[in-house]
Design a protein around this motif. Structure first.
Motif, short mmCIF file in Angstrom:
data_model
loop_
_atom_site.label_atom_id
_atom_site.label_comp_id
_atom_site.label_asym_id
_atom_site.label_seq_id
_atom_site.Cartn_x
_atom_site.Cartn_y
_atom_site.Cartn_z
N VAL A 16 0.81 -1.23 0.14
CA VAL A 16 -0.04 -0.07 0.04
C VAL A 16 0.92 1.20 0.16
N THR A 17 0.87 1.90 -1.03
CA THR A 17 1.72 2.95 -1.41
C THR A 17 1.16 4.42 -0.46
N ARG A 59 -17.64 6.33 4.45
CA ARG A 59 -16.11 7.07 4.53
C ARG A 59 -14.97 5.92 4.82
N VAL A 60 -15.52 4.94 5.43
CA VAL A 60 -14.51 3.77 5.82
C VAL A 60 -14.31 2.81 4.46
N GLN A 61 -15.39 2.69 3.75
CA GLN A 61 -15.10 2.18 2.56
C GLN A 61 -14.43 3.12 1.37
N GLU A 62 -14.49 4.18 1.39
CA GLU A 62 -13.79 5.03 0.54
C GLU A 62 -12.50 5.08 0.76
N GLU A 66 -9.29 3.98 -1.56
CA GLU A 66 -8.16 4.72 -1.97
C GLU A 66 -6.94 4.07 -1.58
N MET A 67 -6.79 3.37 -0.57
CA MET A 67 -5.70 2.57 -0.07
C MET A 67 -5.62 1.46 -1.07
N ASP A 68 -6.61 0.66 -1.54
CA ASP A 68 -6.45 -0.36 -2.61
C ASP A 68 -6.00 0.18 -3.88
N GLU A 69 -6.46 1.40 -4.34
CA GLU A 69 -6.26 1.92 -5.45
C GLU A 69 -4.53 2.23 -5.32
N GLY A 121 8.59 -8.64 -11.41
CA GLY A 121 7.57 -7.99 -11.81
C GLY A 121 6.44 -7.07 -10.79
N ALA A 122 5.91 -6.17 -11.28
CA ALA A 122 5.16 -5.18 -10.61
C ALA A 122 4.28 -4.81 -11.25
N TRP A 123 3.20 -4.56 -10.70
CA TRP A 123 1.91 -3.96 -11.37
C TRP A 123 0.93 -3.26 -10.28
N LYS A 124 -0.16 -2.22 -10.66
CA LYS A 124 -1.26 -1.74 -9.87
C LYS A 124 -2.07 -2.79 -9.44
N LYS A 125 -2.34 -2.85 -8.42
CA LYS A 125 -3.37 -3.83 -7.98
C LYS A 125 -4.76 -3.91 -8.99
N THR A 126 -5.23 -2.60 -8.65
CA THR A 126 -6.63 -2.40 -9.12
C THR A 126 -6.92 -2.59 -10.78
N THR A 127 -5.94 -2.17 -11.41
CA THR A 127 -5.81 -1.92 -12.64
C THR A 127 -4.88 -2.93 -13.68
N GLY A 128 -4.13 -3.59 -12.95
CA GLY A 128 -3.03 -4.55 -13.26
C GLY A 128 -2.33 -3.97 -14.38
N GLU A 129 -2.30 -2.67 -14.47
CA GLU A 129 -1.17 -1.89 -15.27
C GLU A 129 0.23 -2.26 -14.71
#
Length: 179
Positions: A16-17, A59-62, A66-69, A121-129
Motif C-alpha cells: 500500500v503506497t 467513508r470507511v469504504q472510501e 483509496e488505499m486499495d487503488e 514484476g510489478a503492477w497496480k493492483k486495481t488496474t493490472g497496469e
C-alpha cells in the motif's frame, strides 16, 4: 528450463503506497464502532443503521478503496539454489549475533541483495497496469518503507527459498467444490 520442467516458486507482496490514509481509516472505523455501540437494540430493530452510521461506513469504504487503488503488487521468485547460496555467502553471520547465527547470514545486509535479485514484476493492483520496477530500483524504493513493510519482503524471500514445495491444499476450495 530443466528436463523435468521445474520452475521456482513465486509469491506476490502487496504494498500500500498511501499509508497516510491508515490513521484516517482507523479513526473512521472507531467512530463507526462507537455509533454502533451507542445505538440501542430497539433502535436497531426499527432501523438497523442510522443515517450517520451509514455515512461513516461509506467513508470507511472510501478510504479502503483509496488505499486499495494505491496498492502495488510486487512479484518475487525464488532464486536458483546456487544463486541463493552465493547471496548467503556474501553476507556471513556476525559472530556476536544469535539471530544471524541461527539463520546463517547477516540479517542487516542480506535482505537488500536477496530481495533485489528476486523481483520479477510489478503492477497496480486495481488496474493490472505494469510498473517499470526492477531489482535495480529496490534499494532506493525500500528506503521509504517501514520496518514492517521491509519485513514482509525478507520473510517472503526466506519462505520462497527455504520452504518445502509440496502441492498446497485449500480446505475452503475443497469444501466449496464438494457442495
Amino acid at each position: 528450463m530443466s528436463k523435468l520442467g521445474t520452475t521456482r516458486p513465486t509469491t506476490i507482496i502487496n504494498v500500500v503506497t498511501n499509508l497516510e490514509l491508515l490513521g484516517e481509516h482507523q479513526s473512521a472505523v472507531e467512530e463507526l464502532n462507537k455509533l454502533n455501540r451507542t445505538q440501542s437494540s430497539a433502535d436497531r430493530m426499527n432501523s438497523p443503521y442510522s443515517k450517520e452510521a451509514r455515512a461513516k461506513a461509506k467513508r470507511v469504504q472510501e478510504l479502503e478503496t483509496e488505499m486499495d487503488e494505491s496498492t502495488v503488487c510486487i512479484k518475487l521468485k525464488a532464486l536458483k539454489r546456487a544463486e541463493y547460496a552465493e547471496v548467503i555467502a556474501k553476507h556471513p553471520p556476525r559472530e556476536d549475533n544469535d539471530v544471524d547465527n541461527a539463520l546463517g547470514f547477516n540479517t542487516d545486509t542480506f535482505g537488500d541483495d536477496a530481495i533485489a535479485l528476486s523481483i520479477v514484476g510489478a503492477w497496480k493492483k486495481t488496474t493490472g497496469e505494469k510498473i517499470d520496477f526492477t531489482g535495480d530500483d529496490w534499494k532506493e524504493e525500500s528506503a521509504e518503507f517501514t520496518d514492517g513493510q521491509y519485513s514482509d519482503f525478507t520473510n517472503a524471500v526466506l519462505n520462497l527459498n527455504r520452504s518445502s514445495t509440496t502441492v498446497p491444499f485449500s480446505p475452503i476450495a475443497s469444501g466449496v467444490n464438494r457442495s
